[in-house]
Design a protein around this motif. Structure first.
Motif, short mmCIF file in Angstrom:
data_model
loop_
_atom_site.label_atom_id
_atom_site.label_comp_id
_atom_site.label_asym_id
_atom_site.label_seq_id
_atom_site.Cartn_x
_atom_site.Cartn_y
_atom_site.Cartn_z
N GLU A 160 52.81 38.03 48.45
CA GLU A 160 53.88 38.70 47.60
C GLU A 160 54.99 37.67 47.02
O GLU A 160 55.30 37.69 46.05
CB GLU A 160 54.76 39.73 48.23
CG GLU A 160 53.65 41.03 48.63
CD GLU A 160 53.88 42.18 47.63
OE1 GLU A 160 54.78 42.90 47.71
OE2 GLU A 160 53.09 42.12 46.85
N HIS A 191 53.16 35.21 44.87
CA HIS A 191 53.08 36.00 43.50
C HIS A 191 54.20 36.14 42.70
O HIS A 191 54.05 35.81 41.55
CB HIS A 191 52.25 37.19 43.79
CG HIS A 191 51.85 37.80 42.45
ND1 HIS A 191 52.57 39.10 42.06
CD2 HIS A 191 50.73 38.00 41.93
CE1 HIS A 191 51.95 39.43 40.96
NE2 HIS A 191 50.95 38.98 40.92
N ALA A 251 46.27 38.41 49.46
CA ALA A 251 45.73 39.04 48.09
C ALA A 251 44.78 40.11 48.28
O ALA A 251 45.05 41.21 47.70
CB ALA A 251 45.03 37.99 47.14
N LEU A 252 44.01 39.92 49.20
CA LEU A 252 43.03 41.29 49.50
C LEU A 252 43.95 42.52 50.11
O LEU A 252 43.48 43.59 49.64
CB LEU A 252 41.94 40.89 50.44
CG LEU A 252 40.92 39.75 49.92
CD1 LEU A 252 40.23 39.44 51.34
CD2 LEU A 252 40.11 40.54 48.83
N GLU A 255 46.93 43.17 49.42
CA GLU A 255 47.69 43.61 48.38
C GLU A 255 46.94 44.71 47.51
O GLU A 255 47.28 45.71 46.99
CB GLU A 255 48.15 42.49 47.52
CG GLU A 255 49.28 43.07 46.44
CD GLU A 255 49.28 42.45 45.03
OE1 GLU A 255 50.43 42.33 44.60
OE2 GLU A 255 48.48 41.76 44.49
N LYS A 256 45.59 44.30 47.19
CA LYS A 256 44.69 45.01 46.36
C LYS A 256 44.47 46.29 47.20
O LYS A 256 44.39 47.49 46.60
CB LYS A 256 43.34 44.30 46.23
CG LYS A 256 43.45 43.01 45.55
CD LYS A 256 43.98 43.29 44.02
CE LYS A 256 44.10 41.80 43.46
NZ LYS A 256 44.95 41.95 42.13
N ILE A 257 44.32 46.34 48.41
CA ILE A 257 44.14 47.56 49.30
C ILE A 257 45.25 48.50 49.41
O ILE A 257 45.16 49.74 49.16
CB ILE A 257 43.50 47.35 50.80
CG1 ILE A 257 42.24 46.41 50.94
CG2 ILE A 257 43.60 48.63 51.72
CD1 ILE A 257 42.09 45.83 51.98
N LEU A 306 47.69 48.57 46.99
CA LEU A 306 47.77 49.12 45.50
C LEU A 306 46.67 50.30 45.32
O LEU A 306 47.11 51.31 44.86
CB LEU A 306 47.55 48.11 44.62
CG LEU A 306 48.64 46.92 44.23
CD1 LEU A 306 48.14 45.78 43.40
CD2 LEU A 306 49.77 47.66 43.67
N LEU A 307 45.35 50.23 45.92
CA LEU A 307 44.53 51.13 46.00
C LEU A 307 45.21 52.55 46.39
O LEU A 307 44.82 53.60 45.95
CB LEU A 307 43.36 50.71 46.40
CG LEU A 307 42.02 51.81 46.41
CD1 LEU A 307 41.65 52.22 44.83
CD2 LEU A 307 40.85 51.27 47.03
N LYS A 310 47.57 54.13 44.47
CA LYS A 310 47.16 54.84 43.26
C LYS A 310 46.23 56.17 43.72
O LYS A 310 46.72 57.30 43.42
CB LYS A 310 46.04 54.05 42.66
CG LYS A 310 46.82 53.01 41.87
CD LYS A 310 45.50 52.14 41.12
CE LYS A 310 46.31 50.93 40.41
NZ LYS A 310 45.42 50.16 39.57
#
Length: 309
Positions: A111, A114, A292-293, A295-297, A299-300, A303
């Motif tokens: 984070e 980024h 990064a992985l 963070e994607k999880i 964010l998913l 949502k």
């Protein structure tokens, strides 16, 4: 009666000798453990100063004291007893807990990376200025302290777990003494150094006053000019250390990656500094990818929960 008393005295004497031998081993174990957690200590020292940047300079030492006090309380009252209890009843639970903490460090490190390189962050600030929440300096201070304590809790948990793993085979008295000594020593060392870092510019300003010798004033001016650069470098080091420490903790919890890191280090054993640097770089890159992985999880999941609401 006399024989029974002599037997009791012999037992007490033997117990005292065992206790003394255990306590004699404490300094050695403290030194051994401190070297093992050096990476986490670097991380803690490098990360903490950013929590006081931009706040009232007169409050800096107070804020650091509050963070240090909470850190010591967490180590002594929460984490050390928890490690001893888990180590006795469920030693299998310690590695997964460590790995979860490592994953959090990778996520937080990613984070930060980024936010350093993302232009969208700055663009969003230009477009949505009206939607920014306005908070008072007191509220900002409280938020910073909470954030610092949250990060420190993860790092402290890693320190305590590694300390326990180092002395797990030792007598209980040695375990307790080493864990208490490491908790106190590392907390004082880390936050004492952090306090020196954040007040260094004030020390430089004082040294630069006209009443001092020209050479002292020159050193003072140099400190004032150097500290902003140093703090920026330190923030980069802290972020890199988060990724490195987090990934290395996770790697050591997985046999395949643990062996891979060990093999890398052994292949460069002739040049210890290069071996250490290679391990750090590989771990930091792995931590960045893992962060990064994660963070994607995250964010998913956000949502999914947002859609449900």
């Amino acid at each position: 009666m006399a024989t029974g008393l002599l037997a009791l005295l012999d037992d007490i004497s033997a117990l005292v000798k065992v206790s003394a031998a255990s306590l004699d081993d404490v300094p050695t174990q403290v030194a051994k453990t401190t070297s093992k957690v050096s990476g986490i200590v670097i991380d803690d020292t490098a990360v903490t100063p950013k929590y006081v940047v931009g706040l009232d300079p007169s409050r800096e030492l107070s804020i650091i004291y509050q963070i240090a006090k909470k850190s010591l309380i967490n180590k002594l009252i929460l984490l050390s007893p928890a490690a001893l209890i888990l180590g006795f009843f469920a030693p299998w639970a310690i590695p997964p807990i460590l790995m979860l903490g490592g994953a959090y460090l990778c996520f937080e490190g990613y984070e930060k990376v980024h936010s350093m390189f993302s232009k969208s962050h700055a663009d969003a600030g230009d477009d949505s200025g009206d939607n920014l929440e306005v908070i008072t300096p007191q509220e900002l201070e409280k938020e910073r302290i909470k954030g610092a304590i949250r990060t420190d809790l993860i790092l402290s948990a890693e320190i305590v777990a590694i300390t326990y793993a180092t002395v797990a085979e030792k007598p209980l008295l040695t375990q307790i003494a080493v864990m208490l000594a490491v908790a106190v020593f590392i907390t004082i060392a880390v936050y004492g150094f952090v306090g020196l870092i954040v007040k260094a510019d004030d020390i430089g300003v004082h040294m630069a006053k006209d009443e001092h010798h020209p050479q002292v004033r020159k050193i003072g001016h140099g400190i004032v000019k150097f500290m902003p650069v140093f703090l920026k470098i330190l923030s980069y080091v802290g972020t890199a250390a988060m990724l490195w420490v987090g990934a290395e903790i996770i790697a050591h919890g997985i046999p395949f990656t643990s062996h891979a890191l060990d093999n890398l280090e052994h292949s460069l054993a002739d040049v210890p500094a290069l071996a250490w640097l290679a391990k750090v770089v590989v771990s930091a890159i792995g931590g960045l990818i893992l962060g990064a992985l994660i963070e994607k999880i995250v964010l998913l999941f956000r949502k999914v929960f947002a859609n449900k609401k």
